[in-house]
Motif scaffolding. Structure first.
Motif, PDB file in Angstrom:
ATOM      1  N   LEU A 108      27.637  51.639   3.018  1.00 31.45           N
ATOM      2  CA  LEU A 108      27.630  50.800   4.217  1.00 31.45           C
ATOM      3  C   LEU A 108      26.200  50.432   4.579  1.00 31.45           C
ATOM      4  O   LEU A 108      25.270  51.219   4.399  1.00 31.45           O
ATOM      5  CB  LEU A 108      28.310  51.541   5.371  1.00 31.45           C
ATOM      6  CG  LEU A 108      29.776  51.906   5.150  1.00 31.45           C
ATOM      7  CD1 LEU A 108      30.288  52.744   6.328  1.00 31.45           C
ATOM      8  CD2 LEU A 108      30.633  50.675   4.974  1.00 31.45           C
ATOM      9  N   PRO A 109      26.004  49.202   5.091  1.00 36.08           N
ATOM     10  CA  PRO A 109      27.033  48.210   5.416  1.00 36.08           C
ATOM     11  C   PRO A 109      27.300  47.202   4.304  1.00 36.08           C
ATOM     12  O   PRO A 109      28.251  46.426   4.363  1.00 36.08           O
ATOM     13  CB  PRO A 109      26.429  47.503   6.625  1.00 36.08           C
ATOM     14  CG  PRO A 109      24.958  47.522   6.343  1.00 36.08           C
ATOM     15  CD  PRO A 109      24.685  48.828   5.659  1.00 36.08           C
ATOM     16  N   GLN A 110      26.460  47.194   3.262  1.00 31.94           N
ATOM     17  CA  GLN A 110      26.547  46.099   2.291  1.00 31.94           C
ATOM     18  C   GLN A 110      27.821  46.116   1.467  1.00 31.94           C
ATOM     19  O   GLN A 110      28.390  45.062   1.171  1.00 31.94           O
ATOM     20  CB  GLN A 110      25.335  46.143   1.339  1.00 31.94           C
ATOM     21  CG  GLN A 110      24.009  45.893   2.020  1.00 31.94           C
ATOM     22  CD  GLN A 110      23.232  47.177   2.183  1.00 31.94           C
ATOM     23  OE1 GLN A 110      23.798  48.204   2.588  1.00 31.94           O
ATOM     24  NE2 GLN A 110      21.936  47.146   1.889  1.00 31.94           N
ATOM     25  N   VAL A 125      22.239  42.122  -0.291  1.00 29.79           N
ATOM     26  CA  VAL A 125      23.652  41.868   0.007  1.00 29.79           C
ATOM     27  C   VAL A 125      24.395  41.707  -1.313  1.00 29.79           C
ATOM     28  O   VAL A 125      23.795  41.510  -2.372  1.00 29.79           O
ATOM     29  CB  VAL A 125      23.836  40.603   0.872  1.00 29.79           C
ATOM     30  CG1 VAL A 125      23.213  40.789   2.241  1.00 29.79           C
ATOM     31  CG2 VAL A 125      23.273  39.376   0.176  1.00 29.79           C
ATOM     32  N   CYS A 126      25.713  41.805  -1.240  1.00 32.60           N
ATOM     33  CA  CYS A 126      26.541  41.585  -2.422  1.00 32.60           C
ATOM     34  C   CYS A 126      26.681  40.090  -2.696  1.00 32.60           C
ATOM     35  O   CYS A 126      26.899  39.294  -1.775  1.00 32.60           O
ATOM     36  CB  CYS A 126      27.937  42.189  -2.224  1.00 32.60           C
ATOM     37  SG  CYS A 126      27.997  43.991  -2.219  1.00 32.60           S
ATOM     38  N   LYS A 127      26.562  39.731  -3.968  1.00 36.66           N
ATOM     39  CA  LYS A 127      26.772  38.335  -4.349  1.00 36.66           C
ATOM     40  C   LYS A 127      28.254  37.984  -4.255  1.00 36.66           C
ATOM     41  O   LYS A 127      29.129  38.824  -4.484  1.00 36.66           O
ATOM     42  CB  LYS A 127      26.269  38.094  -5.762  1.00 36.66           C
ATOM     43  CG  LYS A 127      24.756  38.180  -5.919  1.00 36.66           C
ATOM     44  CD  LYS A 127      24.342  37.897  -7.359  1.00 36.66           C
ATOM     45  CE  LYS A 127      22.833  37.952  -7.514  1.00 36.66           C
ATOM     46  NZ  LYS A 127      22.412  37.690  -8.912  1.00 36.66           N
ATOM     47  N   LYS A 128      28.522  36.721  -3.933  1.00 41.36           N
ATOM     48  CA  LYS A 128      29.899  36.222  -3.805  1.00 41.36           C
ATOM     49  C   LYS A 128      30.098  35.027  -4.730  1.00 41.36           C
ATOM     50  O   LYS A 128      29.148  34.305  -5.050  1.00 41.36           O
ATOM     51  CB  LYS A 128      30.177  35.790  -2.363  1.00 41.36           C
ATOM     52  CG  LYS A 128      29.856  36.828  -1.298  1.00 41.36           C
ATOM     53  CD  LYS A 128      30.941  37.866  -1.159  1.00 41.36           C
ATOM     54  CE  LYS A 128      30.657  38.785   0.019  1.00 41.36           C
ATOM     55  NZ  LYS A 128      31.748  39.717   0.297  1.00 41.36           N
ATOM     56  N   ASP A 129      31.356  34.817  -5.111  1.00 43.76           N
ATOM     57  CA  ASP A 129      31.648  33.607  -5.889  1.00 43.76           C
ATOM     58  C   ASP A 129      31.955  32.458  -4.934  1.00 43.76           C
ATOM     59  O   ASP A 129      31.834  32.589  -3.703  1.00 43.76           O
ATOM     60  CB  ASP A 129      32.793  33.856  -6.870  1.00 43.76           C
ATOM     61  CG  ASP A 129      34.128  34.169  -6.191  1.00 43.76           C
ATOM     62  OD1 ASP A 129      34.265  33.924  -4.961  1.00 43.76           O
ATOM     63  OD2 ASP A 129      35.047  34.649  -6.874  1.00 43.76           O
ATOM     64  N   ALA A 130      32.387  31.328  -5.489  1.00 44.03           N
ATOM     65  CA  ALA A 130      32.623  30.140  -4.668  1.00 44.03           C
ATOM     66  C   ALA A 130      33.735  30.350  -3.657  1.00 44.03           C
ATOM     67  O   ALA A 130      33.785  29.654  -2.629  1.00 44.03           O
ATOM     68  CB  ALA A 130      32.951  28.950  -5.565  1.00 44.03           C
ATOM     69  N   ASN A 131      34.621  31.301  -3.933  1.00 43.62           N
ATOM     70  CA  ASN A 131      35.731  31.583  -3.015  1.00 43.62           C
ATOM     71  C   ASN A 131      35.434  32.777  -2.098  1.00 43.62           C
ATOM     72  O   ASN A 131      36.343  33.342  -1.505  1.00 43.62           O
ATOM     73  CB  ASN A 131      37.006  31.842  -3.810  1.00 43.62           C
ATOM     74  CG  ASN A 131      37.457  30.621  -4.581  1.00 43.62           C
ATOM     75  OD1 ASN A 131      37.423  29.501  -4.067  1.00 43.62           O
ATOM     76  ND2 ASN A 131      37.867  30.831  -5.838  1.00 43.62           N
ATOM     77  N   ASN A 132      34.179  33.162  -2.029  1.00 43.11           N
ATOM     78  CA  ASN A 132      33.718  34.252  -1.165  1.00 43.11           C
ATOM     79  C   ASN A 132      34.239  35.617  -1.614  1.00 43.11           C
ATOM     80  O   ASN A 132      34.335  36.549  -0.823  1.00 43.11           O
ATOM     81  CB  ASN A 132      34.107  34.000   0.292  1.00 43.11           C
ATOM     82  CG  ASN A 132      33.223  34.779   1.261  1.00 43.11           C
ATOM     83  OD1 ASN A 132      32.017  34.915   1.030  1.00 43.11           O
ATOM     84  ND2 ASN A 132      33.808  35.294   2.322  1.00 43.11           N
ATOM     85  N   ASN A 133      34.577  35.744  -2.891  1.00 43.47           N
ATOM     86  CA  ASN A 133      34.978  37.035  -3.437  1.00 43.47           C
ATOM     87  C   ASN A 133      33.752  37.775  -3.957  1.00 43.47           C
ATOM     88  O   ASN A 133      32.854  37.170  -4.566  1.00 43.47           O
ATOM     89  CB  ASN A 133      35.981  36.842  -4.583  1.00 43.47           C
ATOM     90  CG  ASN A 133      37.270  36.208  -4.114  1.00 43.47           C
ATOM     91  OD1 ASN A 133      37.844  36.620  -3.111  1.00 43.47           O
ATOM     92  ND2 ASN A 133      37.731  35.194  -4.839  1.00 43.47           N
ATOM     93  N   THR A 134      33.722  39.076  -3.738  1.00 40.10           N
ATOM     94  CA  THR A 134      32.603  39.881  -4.206  1.00 40.10           C
ATOM     95  C   THR A 134      32.560  39.897  -5.729  1.00 40.10           C
ATOM     96  O   THR A 134      33.582  40.033  -6.405  1.00 40.10           O
ATOM     97  CB  THR A 134      32.736  41.321  -3.680  1.00 40.10           C
ATOM     98  OG1 THR A 134      32.725  41.302  -2.251  1.00 40.10           O
ATOM     99  CG2 THR A 134      31.603  42.196  -4.177  1.00 40.10           C
ATOM    100  N   LEU A 135      31.364  39.747  -6.275  1.00 43.48           N
ATOM    101  CA  LEU A 135      31.161  39.834  -7.715  1.00 43.48           C
ATOM    102  C   LEU A 135      30.809  41.274  -8.072  1.00 43.48           C
ATOM    103  O   LEU A 135      29.820  41.827  -7.563  1.00 43.48           O
ATOM    104  CB  LEU A 135      30.034  38.894  -8.147  1.00 43.48           C
ATOM    105  CG  LEU A 135      30.298  37.396  -7.932  1.00 43.48           C
ATOM    106  CD1 LEU A 135      29.061  36.581  -8.283  1.00 43.48           C
ATOM    107  CD2 LEU A 135      31.490  36.950  -8.778  1.00 43.48           C
ATOM    108  N   ASP A 179      22.194  40.789  -4.507  1.00 43.23           N
ATOM    109  CA  ASP A 179      21.232  39.732  -4.194  1.00 43.23           C
ATOM    110  C   ASP A 179      20.058  40.401  -3.502  1.00 43.23           C
ATOM    111  O   ASP A 179      20.136  40.777  -2.331  1.00 43.23           O
ATOM    112  CB  ASP A 179      21.871  38.681  -3.288  1.00 43.23           C
ATOM    113  CG  ASP A 179      20.901  37.570  -2.896  1.00 43.23           C
ATOM    114  OD1 ASP A 179      19.733  37.616  -3.327  1.00 43.23           O
ATOM    115  OD2 ASP A 179      21.316  36.658  -2.151  1.00 43.23           O
ATOM    116  N   VAL A 180      18.951  40.563  -4.238  1.00 41.72           N
ATOM    117  CA  VAL A 180      17.795  41.281  -3.702  1.00 41.72           C
ATOM    118  C   VAL A 180      16.723  40.326  -3.186  1.00 41.72           C
ATOM    119  O   VAL A 180      15.598  40.753  -2.897  1.00 41.72           O
ATOM    120  CB  VAL A 180      17.200  42.213  -4.775  1.00 41.72           C
ATOM    121  CG1 VAL A 180      18.186  43.307  -5.143  1.00 41.72           C
ATOM    122  CG2 VAL A 180      16.776  41.427  -6.012  1.00 41.72           C
ATOM    123  N   THR A 181      17.088  39.058  -3.059  1.00 45.47           N
ATOM    124  CA  THR A 181      16.119  38.098  -2.500  1.00 45.47           C
ATOM    125  C   THR A 181      16.010  38.242  -0.993  1.00 45.47           C
ATOM    126  O   THR A 181      15.126  37.651  -0.379  1.00 45.47           O
ATOM    127  CB  THR A 181      16.521  36.654  -2.849  1.00 45.47           C
ATOM    128  OG1 THR A 181      17.801  36.362  -2.264  1.00 45.47           O
ATOM    129  CG2 THR A 181      16.598  36.474  -4.361  1.00 45.47           C
TER     130      THR A 181
END
Length: 675
Positions: A426-428, A375-385, A368-370
Motif C-alpha cells: 500500500l498504497p501503490q 505508481v503501477c502502469k496501466k493499459d488503455a483500459n486502465n487495467n494494471t500491467l 512507473d518510476v518517473t
C-alpha cells in the motif's frame, strides 16, 4: 540420532500388576479438565495473564465482571460429576485480586471451596499487600521503573527454572514516571496447623531487596500466587515471568507450547546494495530526485564472509543467506572472477541458504518510476500491467538452479522475492500480483517471506503461506556507522534539527528525537532500542524471523553490535535449558500455521488429568494439539481393558519441561511435578 525408546509390555506382566485399571477397590479419582478460568475486571494485569495464555495456546474461559450477562460463578459452574468421578471444569483460577466479588460473596465462597476440593491454584494478579494475602502492609509503595527483581531459589527450582534469576523492570523513558508501579512487602510468619485449621506459609518468588513482588500464599487449605506490582502484556518484566505463572498455575500440566524464537535472514547475498547519500539525504535509484546524486554501491567482500562465518561459530548462531545469483554472475562478467562467491563456497557449511530470486527484480505490477512515489502502469483500459507468470517462474527457478550448481543446499519450498515484491504493498499496489501465486504453484514454493511491518498475519498465496519477517533497524543502504546514524537522524529529527520532519508530520506513529551524535548514536541509542524491540518479539512465542541485508555485514559490519546486544541480553536472562530457537523459514512458517490452526480448533478437543494421566481426545488426525507436561512424562498406548501396552518418552525438552504437538486420541503418564 536415536529414535524414541519404545517399551512394549506383555499381557501377563500388565495383568499381574493391574497397571492403569481402576477397580472397585480403587475407583477413579477426581478429573481435572485442562482449561483455565479467568475472571477479569478489565485491569491490565488480568489482561496480561490472558494474553500470555492466548500466546501459548492454553485454553481458558473468560468471565468479564463488567458484563451484565456473564454467568454467575457457582458450584455447578465450577464442577460436576463425569462417569461417577468428580470433575473440576478448570485446572486453575485467575482473579484480578484476592476477592473481586466483595466481602461475603457467594461466588468467592464457591471458588474457595472448589480450590480446596480439587487442589486448584489461584493467581491474584495485582494486590495491595495485607495480612489477608499473607503479607505485612507495604514497606514501599511507588515507582518501580528500572529496578531489578530477583527470583528466589524456590522459584528457580520450580516454575521459573527457565530464567537465571534477574528480572529487570523497564525504564524506557526516564522522563515518564510510573511506567511500573507497585508495592514491596514482607511475608507474615508461618502459622503451624492446629486442629482443623491448616497451616499458613508464604513463599516469596520474586523480590527486590528482600521485599516481595510476587509469591505463593498457602492458607485455608489452598494456595494462591499474589503479585504486588502493576503490569501489562507489553512490558518485558511480565513477559519474562509469564510462562512461569502459567507453569505454576497448572502445575506444569497444560495444553499449549512455548519457545523463544530468533532467526536472522540476510537478504541480497551477491548483489550490491545502493548506498545512502549523507549529503543529499536520499538513496540513488531509491528516491533521489536529482539524477546527479551518486554513491558507490555496497557489496560484501571475501573478508566479510570470513568474519560472518567466524561470528556464527563463536556465537553458535546460523544465518539464513538469501542469495541472488545474478549478482555473482555480473561480478564475474565485470572482473573475470568473484572472490565473494569463492569465500561463500568455502564457508558454506556455516550458513543456511535460501532463494531470493535471480535478479531481485520487482515482481508485482510494472512500475512507473518517473514519478515519486512510483505508481503501477496501466493499459488503455486502465487495467494494471503485471509482471508475467513465466517471468516470475524463471526468476525463481533460475536462482534455484544457480544455487544448486554452486553447491548451496536449499529448501526449495522457501522463497523471498526482492523487496517482498509481487505481494500487495500500500498504497501503490493494493493486491497481490495474481501471477505470483501461479508461479508459486509452478515452482513448488510453500513458504513465501513477507514484511511483518506491512503484512503481519500469515496468509495464503495460492498453495503457499506467507511467513511475515520483522525488519531490523539496520537500513539496507548503510554499511557504516556514520551512514546509519545520518539516515536515522534524517528520519527521526525535526526540520529545525536538520531532519526530514517525518516525525513532525506523523506524531501518532513517529516520535521526534534530538539528533544523535555520529560517533556514539549507533551504539548508545539505536542498538539498545532495537535490541529491546527484538527481545519483545523473542519473549512472546513469536516464530516470525527477522531480516537485514548483506550491506550490514560489509565495511563497518554494523549488524554485529546489534546481534551481540540481542544475544547478550537474552543469555543474561534465560537459563541454558531455554536456548534460542533459530530455525529455517519453513519451520517458522509451519509453527505459525500450527498456532493459527489451534486457535480455531481447540474447542473440539477434550483434555483432562486424572489419576496421574492426561487424556486428550476429539481433535482427530488433522488437529495438531500443543501439549506441555513435566519432564519424565511418557506417552502410553492402552488396550481395550485400559491396560498399558506400550510407552515412549514424550516431547522435546525445553525450559525444564517437555512439549510437542500431537494429533489423534492420546494418553500420557505424567512425570513427577516439581512446581
Amino acid at each position: 540420532m536415536k529414535g524414541p525408546v519404545i517399551r512394549t509390555l506383555s499381557v501377563f506382566a500388565l495383568t499381574a500388576g493391574l497397571v492403569g485399571l481402576p477397580t472397585a477397590a480403587h475407583a477413579a479419582g477426581p478429573r481435572i479438565d485442562l482449561k483455565v478460568l479467568v475472571v477479569t475486571d478489565g485491569g491490565a494485569n488480568v489482561v496480561a495473564v490472558t494474553e500470555q495464555l492466548k500466546t501459548e495456546g492454553v485454553p481458558y474461559k473468560l468471565v468479564n465482571l463488567a458484563d451484565a450477562a456473564r454467568p454467575t460463578i457457582t458450584t455447578a459452574f465450577l464442577q460436576d460429576t463425569v462417569s461417577g468421578a468428580p470433575r473440576a471444569k478448570y485446572q486453575a483460577v485467575v482473579l484480578p485480586n484476592t476477592n473481586p466479588f466483595g466481602t461475603g460473596s457467594a461466588e468467592m465462597a464457591a471458588i474457595v471451596a472448589f480450590e480446596k476440593q480439587f487442589g486448584i491454584r489461584q493467581l491474584s494478579s495485582y494486590i495491595y499487600p495485607t495480612p489477608e494475602a499473607g503479607l505485612n502492609y507495604p514497606t514501599y509503595a511507588g515507582q518501580l521503573d528500572g529496578i531489578t527483581g530477583t527470583l528466589t531459589p524456590s522459584a528457580k527450582a520450580g516454575a521459573f527454572r527457565y530464567l537465571k534469576g534477574d528480572v529487570a523492570f523497564e525504564d524506557n523513558d526516564p522522563n515518564a514516571p510510573n511506567e511500573s508501579y507497585g508495592y514491596l512487602s514482607t511475608p507474615l510468619p508461618d502459622v503451624p496447623a492446629a486442629g482443623t485449621t491448616p497451616a499458613t506459609h508464604f513463599e516469596p518468588y520474586l523480590t527486590k531487596d528482600g521485599g516481595v513482588l510476587a509469591g505463593a500464599y498457602t492458607h485455608d487449605g489452598r494456595t494462591e500466587m499474589v503479585m504486588t506490582f502493576a503490569a501489562n502484556h507489553f512490558q518485558s518484566q511480565f513477559r519474562l515471568i509469564g510462562h512461569g505463572l502459567i507453569t505454576w498455575l497448572t502445575k506444569g500440566v497444560h495444553l499449549g507450547y512455548n519457545r523463544q524464537y530468533f532467526s536472522v535472514h540476510v537478504d541480497d547475498l551477491f548483489l550490491p546494495d545502493a548506498r545512502w547519500s549523507t549529503t543529499a539525504n536520499c538513496t540513488p535509484g531509491e528516491g533521489c530526485t536529482d539524477p546527479n546524486v551518486t554513491t558507490p554501491d555496497i557489496r560484501m567482500t571475501a573478508d566479510d564472509v570470513t568474519a560472518a562465518a567466524n561470528w556464527s561459530t563463536q556465537n553458535d548462531f546460523t544465518f539464513d543467506m538469501y542469495f541472488n545469483g545474478f549478482g555473482s554472475d555480473e561480478a564475474v562478467e565485470q572482473n573475470g572472477s568473484d572472490p565473494l562467491l569463492t569465500a561463500v563456497q568455502a564457508n558454506k557449511a556455516k550458513f543456511r541458504f535460501a532463494n531470493h530470486t535471480f535478479q531481485h527484480t520487482y515482481l508485482g505490477c510494472q512500475q512507473d518510476v518517473t514519478v515519486i512515489p512510483w505508481v503501477c502502469k496501466k493499459d488503455a483500459n486502465n487495467n494494471t500491467l503485471w509482471e508475467t507468470r513465466p517471468y516470475i517462474r524463471n526468476e525463481i527457478t533460475d536462482n534455484r538452479n544457480w544455487g544448486n550448481a554452486k553447491g548451496f543446499g536449499q529448501d526449495t519450498t522457501e522463497l523471498v522475492t526482492g523487496e517482498h515484491s509481487g505481494l500487495k504493498i500500500l498504497p501503490q499496489q493494493p493486491q497481490d500480483n495474481p501471477n505470483l501465486g501461479l508461479a508459486v504453484n509452478d515452482t513448488g514454493t510453500k513458504w513465501l517471506g513477507s514484511d511483518a511491518s506491512r503484512d503481519f498475519d500469515q496468509r495464503a498465496v495460492n498453495n503457499a503461506l506467507t511467513v511475515p519477517r520483522y525488519p531490523m533497524a539496520n537500513y539496507f543502504n548503510t554499511a557504516t556507522v556514520a551512514e546509519m546514524v545520518d539516515e536515522y537522524n534524517w528520519i527521526y529529527t525535526s526540520r529545525a534539527d536538520g531532519g526530514s520532519g517525518i516525525c513532525e508530520d506523523n506524531p501518532l506513529t513517529v516520535t521526534c528525537i534530538q539528533p544523535l551524535d555520529p560517533a556514539t548514536g549507533y551504539q548508545n541509542h539505536i542498538v539498545p532500542l532495537d535490541a529491546r524491540i527484538e527481545m519483545s518479539h523473542i519473549i512472546k512465542n513469536d516464530p516470525r524471523p527477522h531480516y537485514v541485508h548483506q550491506s550490514n555485514m560489509a565495511e563497518d559490519r554494523i549488524l554485529y553490535p546489534l546481534l551481540d546486544r540481542v544475544l547478550g541480553d537474552y543469555r543474561s536472562v534465560f537459563a541454558e535449558n531455554s536456548p534460542l530457537v533459530n530455525q529455517r523459514m519453513a519451520a517458522n512458517g509451519a509453527e505459525l500455521k500450527r498456532q493459527a490452526s489451534w486457535k480455531t480448533t481447540q474447542g473440539a478437543v477434550t483434555a483432562y488429568l486424572q489419576d496421574g494421566r492426561v487424556t486428550i481426545s476429539g481433535g482427530g488426525a488433522s488437529v495438531h494439539v500443543p501439549i506441555t507436561l513435566p519432564a519424565g512424562t511418557d506417552q502410553i498406548v492402552l488396550n481395550l481393558l485400559g491396560l498399558i501396552t506400550m510407552t515412549s518418552p514424550f516431547g522435546t525438552s525445553y525450559a525444564g519441561e517437555v512439549s510437542d504437538y500431537k494429533t489423534g486420541n492420546l494418553t500420557f503418564q505424567v512425570g513427577a511435578q516439581t512446581v
